[in-house]
Scaffold this motif. Structure first.
Motif, PDB file in Angstrom:
ATOM      1  N   ILE A 104      12.159  48.729 -13.600  1.00  0.00           N
ATOM      2  CA  ILE A 104      12.310  50.144 -13.903  1.00  0.00           C
ATOM      3  C   ILE A 104      13.797  50.450 -13.925  1.00  0.00           C
ATOM      4  CG2 ILE A 104      12.010  50.799 -11.444  1.00  0.00           C
ATOM      5  CD1 ILE A 104      10.712  53.432 -12.617  1.00  0.00           C
ATOM      6  N   ILE A 109      10.743  51.179 -18.669  1.00  0.00           N
ATOM      7  CA  ILE A 109      10.038  50.281 -17.763  1.00  0.00           C
ATOM      8  C   ILE A 109       9.601  49.077 -18.589  1.00  0.00           C
ATOM      9  CG2 ILE A 109       8.027  49.939 -16.271  1.00  0.00           C
ATOM     10  CD1 ILE A 109       8.047  52.936 -15.706  1.00  0.00           C
ATOM     11  N   LEU A 142       4.699  53.084 -12.911  1.00  0.00           N
ATOM     12  CA  LEU A 142       4.784  51.661 -12.573  1.00  0.00           C
ATOM     13  C   LEU A 142       3.403  51.093 -12.261  1.00  0.00           C
ATOM     14  CD1 LEU A 142       7.878  51.155 -10.211  1.00  0.00           C
ATOM     15  CD2 LEU A 142       7.481  50.012 -12.387  1.00  0.00           C
TER      16      LEU A 142
END
Length: 429
Positions: A104, A109, A142
């Motif tokens: 990240i 990402i 994430l």
């Protein structure tokens, strides 16, 4: 069922083999064989015994267990001389064992998933405004990307056995805590614990490390300077970080914070850095600095929407350079000279053989590195026949996520007796 066999010896650093039958010694020897096969395309049992110093009977037993665990495979036969039994070369396998790495950063990402042998199973990068999102939203994103990658890897019949996360900042690796990530605006964030909780019931180890450290691992393992024992890697992002290999080992420092080269003070009267100090190296060579000089009408503001992927920015500048845009040419020359100045400091401190540059540095290497190399050679003190040189990475902007997956693979090779239970089916968060 995994075969359990008796182990006879373990090779120590001094090269002596001492008898032992402990599980720890057996695991050490299993790891030794796996590492040997990782570093060589294929080897017979006799070759492994000769190189590692293990007894042939021990190697045979170890290989039998590794075959049972599907961590190695036989790849045909080879004949040595006119007589004697043919040898069966072995290679690293582990197609059912996965390693997942995520990065990240300010603007994106990225995900890299592979199996134990290095076969790429999933690779993806999406634009994401991490600063505007804040840590809670970033963690959800994430987690979502990790779950999607897990499902993709499972479809390829590989069970992820660990997750590594890379980010730009200071990380307490032992605790998985982001101590300070100035370009993300994060401080004292227990990222590993929170991500583990978000990914439950997927109960696997989650580790966190600095992006430059992990990218350096990827470079040292499979990049343009793979195997070079003395190597410095530089990220080329909004910020600049460094990963340093000395004698083939990643240099971490007393608290694990080595490599924060982007905050070398090179111009006390310079611009304000995200860390709160003035004149840091990354204010001279970071992507934001280049865009401000090369494209002043498009000042780089990472928090602006829509998010601009750094690779897209670098490609845009490369097009201008190829067309001979004088403002861009002058901006790249200035950044190149500052890159060489900072590189000379690193060369004088660590005496690396190469300085590998990634991110946008690699995209613009054709125009950037001649200026950097000239400045490096002008300022470096210790000169030798094998002068330190800049080289461009070929791993692209995914080097850190690839390195995060490599660290998971390293742990698996260190602990090959880890049990790989099937994962429960995971639902999106």
């Amino acid at each position: 069922m995994t075969r359990v066999t008796q182990e006879h010896n373990v090779t120590h650093a001094a090269g002596t083999a001492l008898p032992s039958s402990s599980p720890m010694v057996r695991q050490t020897n299993l790891s030794l064989v796996l590492r040997h096969l990782r570093d060589h395309a294929s080897q017979s049992r006799a070759d492994i015994a000769e190189t590692t110093g293990l007894h042939r009977a021990t190697v045979s037993n170890l290989v039998s267990e590794l075959l049972d665990r599907q961590l190695v495979r036989e790849i045909g036969t080879e004949h040595v001389g006119a007589i004697g039994r043919p040898r069966r070369p072995l290679a690293l396998h582990g197609a059912h064992v996965g390693a997942l790495g995520l990065e990240i950063n300010v603007d994106y990402i990225s995900v890299h998933g592979s199996d134990l042998s290095g076969r790429v199973l999933v690779e993806r990068r999406v634009g994401f405004d991490t600063i505007a999102a804040g840590p809670d939203h970033a963690l959800r994103m994430l987690s979502q990307m990790a779950l999607e990658a897990v499902e993709a890897m499972k479809r390829a019949e590989a069970v992820p056995a660990g997750l590594g996360v890379a980010l730009p900042g200071l990380v307490d690796v032992a605790r998985g805590v982001v101590t300070f990530a100035p370009n993300l605006g994060w401080r004292d964030l227990p990222l590993a614990a929170r991500l583990s909780a978000a990914l439950s019931p997927w109960s696997v180890p989650v580790s966190v490390d600095n992006d430059a450290n992990l990218a350096a691992v990827a470079e040292h393992t499979s990049g343009v300077a793979a195997g070079t024992p003395h190597l410095v890697y530089l990220t080329g992002e909004v910020g600049v970080g460094g990963g340093i290999f000395v004698d083939g080992r990643l240099l971490r420092g007393a608290d694990g914070f080595a490599g924060e080269v982007g905050h070398l003070p090179v111009d006390p009267g310079g611009a304000l850095c995200g860390c709160g100090r003035y004149g840091c190296w990354e204010t001279k060579v970071g992507l934001a600095a280049l865009v401000r000089m090369a494209m002043p009408d498009q000042a780089y503001q990472p928090a602006d929407l829509p998010v601009s992927d750094p690779e897209e920015r670098a490609t845009e500048i490369a097009r201008g350079l190829a067309a001979g845009d004088p403002q861009m040419m002058d901006a790249v020359a200035q950044v190149g000279r500052w890159l060489g100045l900072g590189g000379s400091i690193l060369a004088n401190l660590f005496n690396p053989r190469v300085i590998v540059v990634g991110g946008y540095f690699a995209t613009l290497a054709e125009w950037l590195l001649p200026h950097a190399q000239a400045e490096l050679e002008r300022l470096v003190v210790a000169r030798s026949a094998n002068q330190c040189r800049f080289i461009a990475s070929n791993l692209g902007f995914g080097a850190a996520s690839r390195g995060a997956a490599s660290m998971v693979v390293n742990r698996l090779i260190d602990h090959p007796t880890m049990i790989m239970d099937p994962l429960p089916r995971l639902s999106p968060i």
